[in-house]
Design an enzyme around this catalytic site. Structure first.
Site, mmCIF file in Angstrom:
data_model
loop_
_atom_site.group_PDB
_atom_site.id
_atom_site.type_symbol
_atom_site.label_atom_id
_atom_site.label_comp_id
_atom_site.label_asym_id
_atom_site.label_seq_id
_atom_site.Cartn_x
_atom_site.Cartn_y
_atom_site.Cartn_z
ATOM 1 N N HIS A 172 0.840 -1.209 0.000
ATOM 2 C CA HIS A 172 0.000 0.000 0.000
ATOM 3 C C HIS A 172 0.869 1.251 0.000
ATOM 4 O O HIS A 172 0.577 2.226 -0.693
ATOM 5 C CB HIS A 172 -0.856 0.070 1.272
ATOM 6 C CG HIS A 172 -1.902 -0.982 1.394
ATOM 7 N ND1 HIS A 172 -1.862 -1.951 2.362
ATOM 8 C CD2 HIS A 172 -3.040 -1.184 0.696
ATOM 9 C CE1 HIS A 172 -2.928 -2.715 2.247
ATOM 10 N NE2 HIS A 172 -3.651 -2.284 1.247
ATOM 11 N N SER A 189 0.161 -8.596 0.963
ATOM 12 C CA SER A 189 -1.297 -8.562 1.097
ATOM 13 C C SER A 189 -1.631 -8.475 2.573
ATOM 14 O O SER A 189 -0.927 -9.072 3.402
ATOM 15 C CB SER A 189 -1.889 -9.854 0.511
ATOM 16 O OG SER A 189 -3.192 -10.069 1.014
ATOM 17 N N GLY A 244 -3.535 -1.348 -6.877
ATOM 18 C CA GLY A 244 -2.460 -2.307 -7.062
ATOM 19 C C GLY A 244 -2.774 -3.273 -8.210
ATOM 20 O O GLY A 244 -3.925 -3.682 -8.389
ATOM 21 N N GLU A 245 -1.729 -3.638 -8.959
ATOM 22 C CA GLU A 245 -1.925 -4.612 -10.052
ATOM 23 C C GLU A 245 -2.089 -6.029 -9.533
ATOM 24 O O GLU A 245 -2.458 -6.924 -10.286
ATOM 25 C CB GLU A 245 -0.732 -4.542 -11.017
ATOM 26 C CG GLU A 245 -0.794 -3.322 -11.900
ATOM 27 C CD GLU A 245 0.406 -3.180 -12.819
ATOM 28 O OE1 GLU A 245 1.332 -4.023 -12.751
ATOM 29 O OE2 GLU A 245 0.422 -2.205 -13.586
ATOM 30 N N LYS A 246 -1.785 -6.259 -8.241
ATOM 31 C CA LYS A 246 -1.985 -7.605 -7.699
ATOM 32 C C LYS A 246 -3.445 -8.030 -7.898
ATOM 33 O O LYS A 246 -3.734 -9.139 -8.277
ATOM 34 C CB LYS A 246 -1.626 -7.657 -6.217
ATOM 35 C CG LYS A 246 -1.843 -9.045 -5.617
ATOM 36 C CD LYS A 246 -1.376 -9.127 -4.182
ATOM 37 C CE LYS A 246 -2.392 -8.601 -3.211
ATOM 38 N NZ LYS A 246 -3.568 -9.485 -3.058
ATOM 39 N N ARG A 249 -3.879 -9.962 3.933
ATOM 40 C CA ARG A 249 -4.261 -11.314 4.375
ATOM 41 C C ARG A 249 -3.051 -12.157 4.779
ATOM 42 O O ARG A 249 -3.223 -13.161 5.476
ATOM 43 C CB ARG A 249 -5.051 -12.039 3.287
ATOM 44 C CG ARG A 249 -6.440 -11.451 3.083
ATOM 45 C CD ARG A 249 -7.320 -12.350 2.225
ATOM 46 N NE ARG A 249 -8.703 -11.934 2.284
ATOM 47 C CZ ARG A 249 -9.304 -11.100 1.416
ATOM 48 N NH1 ARG A 249 -8.618 -10.598 0.419
ATOM 49 N NH2 ARG A 249 -10.571 -10.769 1.572
ATOM 50 N N GLN A 287 -18.446 -6.367 -0.336
ATOM 51 C CA GLN A 287 -17.625 -7.148 -1.273
ATOM 52 C C GLN A 287 -17.188 -8.489 -0.679
ATOM 53 O O GLN A 287 -16.408 -9.208 -1.292
ATOM 54 C CB GLN A 287 -16.438 -6.327 -1.776
ATOM 55 C CG GLN A 287 -15.397 -5.999 -0.730
ATOM 56 C CD GLN A 287 -14.355 -5.007 -1.256
ATOM 57 O OE1 GLN A 287 -14.624 -3.818 -1.418
ATOM 58 N NE2 GLN A 287 -13.157 -5.485 -1.547
HETATM 59 O O1 PAF Z 1 -8.460 -3.505 -3.105
HETATM 60 C C1 PAF Z 1 -9.065 -3.135 -2.083
HETATM 61 O O2 PAF Z 1 -8.467 -2.917 -1.033
HETATM 62 C C2 PAF Z 1 -10.574 -2.966 -2.133
HETATM 63 O O3 PAF Z 1 -11.174 -3.895 -2.978
HETATM 64 C C3 PAF Z 1 -11.022 -1.532 -2.505
HETATM 65 C C4 PAF Z 1 -10.568 -1.152 -3.901
HETATM 66 C C5 PAF Z 1 -10.444 -0.541 -1.505
HETATM 67 C C6 PAF Z 1 -12.546 -1.427 -2.469
HETATM 68 O O4 PAF Z 1 -13.055 -1.726 -1.218
#
Ligand code: PAF
Length: 288
Positions: free
Chosen positions: A38, A186, A148-150, A188, A62
């Site tokens: 990030h 990531s 990010g392209e990831k 995660r 999401q």
């Molecule tokens: O990539 C992410 O962190 C999320 O999918 C985003 C683009 C911030 C949307 O919630």
């Protein structure tokens, strides 16, 4: 001084002031739990824009039922300290109720790009992403937004949405930042068990090797099987998806790639789903 905005109103007011100064405004949307990946995106935004806003919002729409929304890593104090140190101008850190309000029913759907690949593993995921990103764009109204392209498919979905709905926002993709052992950074990764963290670099090793095989002229069917087998040779890796698509359109490919292609993988380690990608070049017709 960094402005912390918790409401849409505060965010709009901050941006209004910067616009009045004539500033070029960049937005970096994130779900927090910030890491060097990030921060590289933030650095790009800092270098390319006069004012930089970072949004930190773990978007519930999401995540599917049974996915990791509840346990997704969150550390807003640390995020704010990192963003302050990086010289960010504004942080948008709303509560869920500020973004998703009762009675809302409008969604943004990018059907073809959302249903393929990761969309098959996570139905509704990209609808949630496109809708929240559209909302963030409308709240901040940046000149340019960075991703990010990831999250290759996410980037494709957002580019499509911006073009189709005439947002007039430039979209910048930032190459994946990796740990020294190749694992894509990531949020995660923090949830991986130590044995899984040790095993996870198998993904990048397979992708890097696949790029070499592609240059030697392998077909996508052969490459796909090779990547799947090579990751699955690690007993901790549960390969959920391997796909090879045209890098620009994400359309399926037959035979050997004749234009840049992208290998997209999703692999579970324990209950953590990791994704990664590698763009592969076709063989150079000039080379012997
Ligand atoms: O990539 C992410 O962190 C999320 O999918 C985003 C683009 C911030 C949307 O919630």
């Amino acid at each position: 001084m960094m402005r912390l905005c918790r409401t849409r109103e505060e965010m709009r007011l901050a941006v209004k002031g910067w616009r009045a100064e004539g500033a070029f405004i960049g937005l970096v949307p994130t779900m927090g739990a910030l890491h060097d990946g990030h921060m590289e995106i933030v650095r790009r935004a800092r270098a390319g824009c006069e004012r930089v806003v970072v949004s930190v919002f773990v978007n519930p729409t999401q995540f599917g039922p049974g996915e990791d929304f509840a346990v997704y890593p969150r550390d807003p104090d640390r995020d704010l300290a990192m963003l302050n140190a990086a010289g960010v101008d504004g942080v948008f850190l709303p509560e869920v109720a500020e973004i998703h309000r009762p009675g809302a029913e409008t969604v943004v759907e990018v059907p073809r790009l959302s249903r393929m690949l990761m969309g098959r593993l996570r139905p509704g995921h990209f609808r949630g992403v496109a809708t929240v990103v559209a909302k963030l764009f409308n709240i901040v109204r940046p000149d340019r937004a960075y991703f990010g392209e990831k999250d290759y498919q996410q980037l494709a979905v957002i580019r499509r949405m911006v073009e189709d709905l005439d947002f007039g926002i430039e979209i910048a993709g930032v190459p994946t930042i990796r740990e020294p052992d190749g694992l894509a950074m990531s949020s995660r990764n923090a949830r991986l068990a130590p044995e899984d963290r040790a095993a996870a670099p198998v993904i990048h090793r397979a992708l890097a090797e696949a790029a070499r095989h592609a240059r030697a002229g392998w077909t996508v069917a052969r490459l796909r099987a090779w990547v799947r087998d090579s990751i699955a040779s690690n007993p901790r890796a549960d390969v959920r998806a391997v796909d090879i698509r045209d890098a620009a359109t994400l359309a399926p490919i037959r035979g050997a790639p004749s234009a840049p292609a992208v290998v997209l993988v999703a692999v579970r380690f324990g209950d953590v789903l990791l994704i990664d990608q590698q763009v592969i070049d076709p063989p150079d017709p000039e080379s012997p």
